[in-house]
Design a protein around this motif. Structure first.
Motif, mmCIF file in Angstrom:
data_model
loop_
_atom_site.group_PDB
_atom_site.id
_atom_site.type_symbol
_atom_site.label_atom_id
_atom_site.label_comp_id
_atom_site.label_asym_id
_atom_site.label_seq_id
_atom_site.Cartn_x
_atom_site.Cartn_y
_atom_site.Cartn_z
ATOM 1 N N VAL A 100 0.824 -1.210 0.000
ATOM 2 C CA VAL A 100 0.000 0.000 0.000
ATOM 3 C C VAL A 100 0.860 1.264 0.000
ATOM 4 C CG1 VAL A 100 -1.689 1.334 1.331
ATOM 5 C CG2 VAL A 100 -1.949 -1.148 1.119
ATOM 6 N N TYR A 101 1.991 1.227 0.725
ATOM 7 C CA TYR A 101 2.842 2.411 0.856
ATOM 8 C C TYR A 101 4.100 2.322 -0.002
ATOM 9 C CZ TYR A 101 0.097 4.207 4.763
ATOM 10 O OH TYR A 101 -0.902 4.721 5.541
ATOM 11 N N PHE A 102 4.086 1.470 -1.010
ATOM 12 C CA PHE A 102 5.300 1.207 -1.784
ATOM 13 C C PHE A 102 5.880 2.487 -2.388
ATOM 14 C CE2 PHE A 102 7.515 0.084 -5.753
ATOM 15 C CZ PHE A 102 8.461 -0.791 -5.248
ATOM 16 N N GLU A 103 5.049 3.294 -3.019
ATOM 17 C CA GLU A 103 5.553 4.507 -3.668
ATOM 18 C C GLU A 103 6.169 5.466 -2.657
ATOM 19 O OE1 GLU A 103 2.676 6.384 -6.120
ATOM 20 O OE2 GLU A 103 2.405 4.655 -7.443
ATOM 21 N N ARG A 111 -6.062 0.137 3.453
ATOM 22 C CA ARG A 111 -6.579 1.138 2.520
ATOM 23 C C ARG A 111 -7.771 1.895 3.098
ATOM 24 N NH1 ARG A 111 -4.378 0.828 -2.485
ATOM 25 N NH2 ARG A 111 -3.346 -1.114 -3.108
ATOM 26 N N ALA A 112 -8.530 1.273 3.982
ATOM 27 C CA ALA A 112 -9.774 1.876 4.459
ATOM 28 C C ALA A 112 -9.671 2.498 5.849
ATOM 29 C CB ALA A 112 -10.890 0.823 4.463
ATOM 30 N N LEU A 113 -8.686 2.058 6.649
ATOM 31 C CA LEU A 113 -8.708 2.402 8.072
ATOM 32 C C LEU A 113 -8.549 3.893 8.351
ATOM 33 C CD1 LEU A 113 -8.847 1.447 10.997
ATOM 34 C CD2 LEU A 113 -6.361 1.137 10.937
ATOM 35 N N LEU A 114 -7.622 4.563 7.673
ATOM 36 C CA LEU A 114 -7.353 5.965 8.004
ATOM 37 C C LEU A 114 -8.582 6.841 7.794
ATOM 38 C CD1 LEU A 114 -3.738 6.466 6.596
ATOM 39 C CD2 LEU A 114 -4.454 5.937 8.926
ATOM 40 N N ASP A 115 -9.294 6.638 6.694
ATOM 41 C CA ASP A 115 -10.509 7.416 6.447
ATOM 42 C C ASP A 115 -11.582 7.083 7.476
ATOM 43 O OD1 ASP A 115 -9.436 8.748 4.289
ATOM 44 O OD2 ASP A 115 -10.192 7.317 2.811
ATOM 45 N N PHE A 116 -11.680 5.799 7.845
ATOM 46 C CA PHE A 116 -12.676 5.396 8.844
ATOM 47 C C PHE A 116 -12.391 6.070 10.183
ATOM 48 C CE2 PHE A 116 -14.219 2.769 12.294
ATOM 49 C CZ PHE A 116 -15.511 2.439 11.895
#
Length: 268
Positions: free
Chosen positions: A61-64, A235-240
């Protein structure tokens, strides 16, 4: 090895991936599920080794961003400080975990009542923290001061007690130290990389001689399942969290811990 063993590994792997990065204690969920469903594994090594799947989810998810930091290391002081902050935060768990590994695996992992109690207590703490009104001083997970990162690292060590939650202890500690909710969750993601990779390597070193081919197949299934589930969660946790805070996880912990205690009283 039966179909039931394979399905059990798949279920526990998914459970690991869905719960590793939310503050509900993935280890507690896997240990309790294994206890009540009668899913046995070799020395509780499965619970540790499948975590590498969740680690790879973070990298994916954080590769870039990680690649950008790697390229900037020679010239950018901010990139070097970020990497150093993660390393500094990891050190307490590395030392304490190495010395306490045997006690954690042979005693704490074998105590379902303790796990349930810690789930409930941790849930109460999350409810309290979520209602705490404060003005965060740090909003960037990649720019935390090194002394603050070290303090968060010591908070993470509490999670060696199953049921506390690695992500929960780091998030709560970070928020109490002035980090906002979203940045606290993100730094917990980053800190998971060396912590879980270190736990994986150390546990494999300690137990590889006792693992069988069947254990390897089950671990591989759990690994892949954990990776797929963790990608979805990360991918979903931070927005939640930004919208709902941590109270839903606090109530979830209390419910699971209470049901676990009831189950232990009824079924043992």
């Amino acid at each position: 090895m039966t179909i039931g063993d394979l399905l059990g590994a798949l279920f526990l792997g998914l459970l690991e991936g869905f719960t590793e990065f939310i503050p509900v204690s993935s280890t507690a969920h896997i240990l309790l599920a294994g206890h009540f469903l009668g899913i046995e594994n070799n020395g509780h090594t499965f619970e540790v080794l499948v975590q590498l799947g969740a680690v790879l989810a973070i990298i994916t998810v954080y590769f870039e961003r990680f690649m950008r930091v790697a390229k900037q290391l020679p010239t950018n002081p901010g990139a070097r400080r970020f990497v150093l902050s993660v390393v500094v935060a990891f050190l307490p768990a590395a030392f304490i975990g190495a010395f306490a590994h045997g006690f954690i695996k042979s005693v704490l992992f074998q105590t379902p009542v303790l796990i349930c109690v810690m789930l409930i207590l941790g849930g109460i703490v999350l409810l309290f923290i979520d209602r705490l009104v404060s003005a965060p001083r740090f909003n960037n997970a990649m720019g935390l001061p090194l002394p603050l990162a070290l303090k968060i690292g010591f908070c993470q060590c509490v999670a060696m007690i199953p049921g506390v939650s690695r992500s929960g202890s780091t998030i709560v500690g970070a928020m109490l130290l002035g980090v906002d909710k979203r940045a606290a969750a993100e730094f917990s993601f980053f800190l998971a990389l060396p912590t879980m990779l270190g736990a994986f390597t150390y546990d494999l070193y300690k137990n590889y001689a006792n693992l069988t081919a069947d254990d390897g197949i089950q671990i591989a299934i759990g690994f892949v399942a954990a990776f797929c589930a963790a990608v979805v969660v990360v991918r979903a946790l931070l927005d939640f969290v930004s919208r709902h805070g941590y109270a839903p996880f606090g109530w979830w912990r209390i419910i699971v811990g209470t049901l676990g205690l009831v189950g232990l009283m009824v079924a043992g």
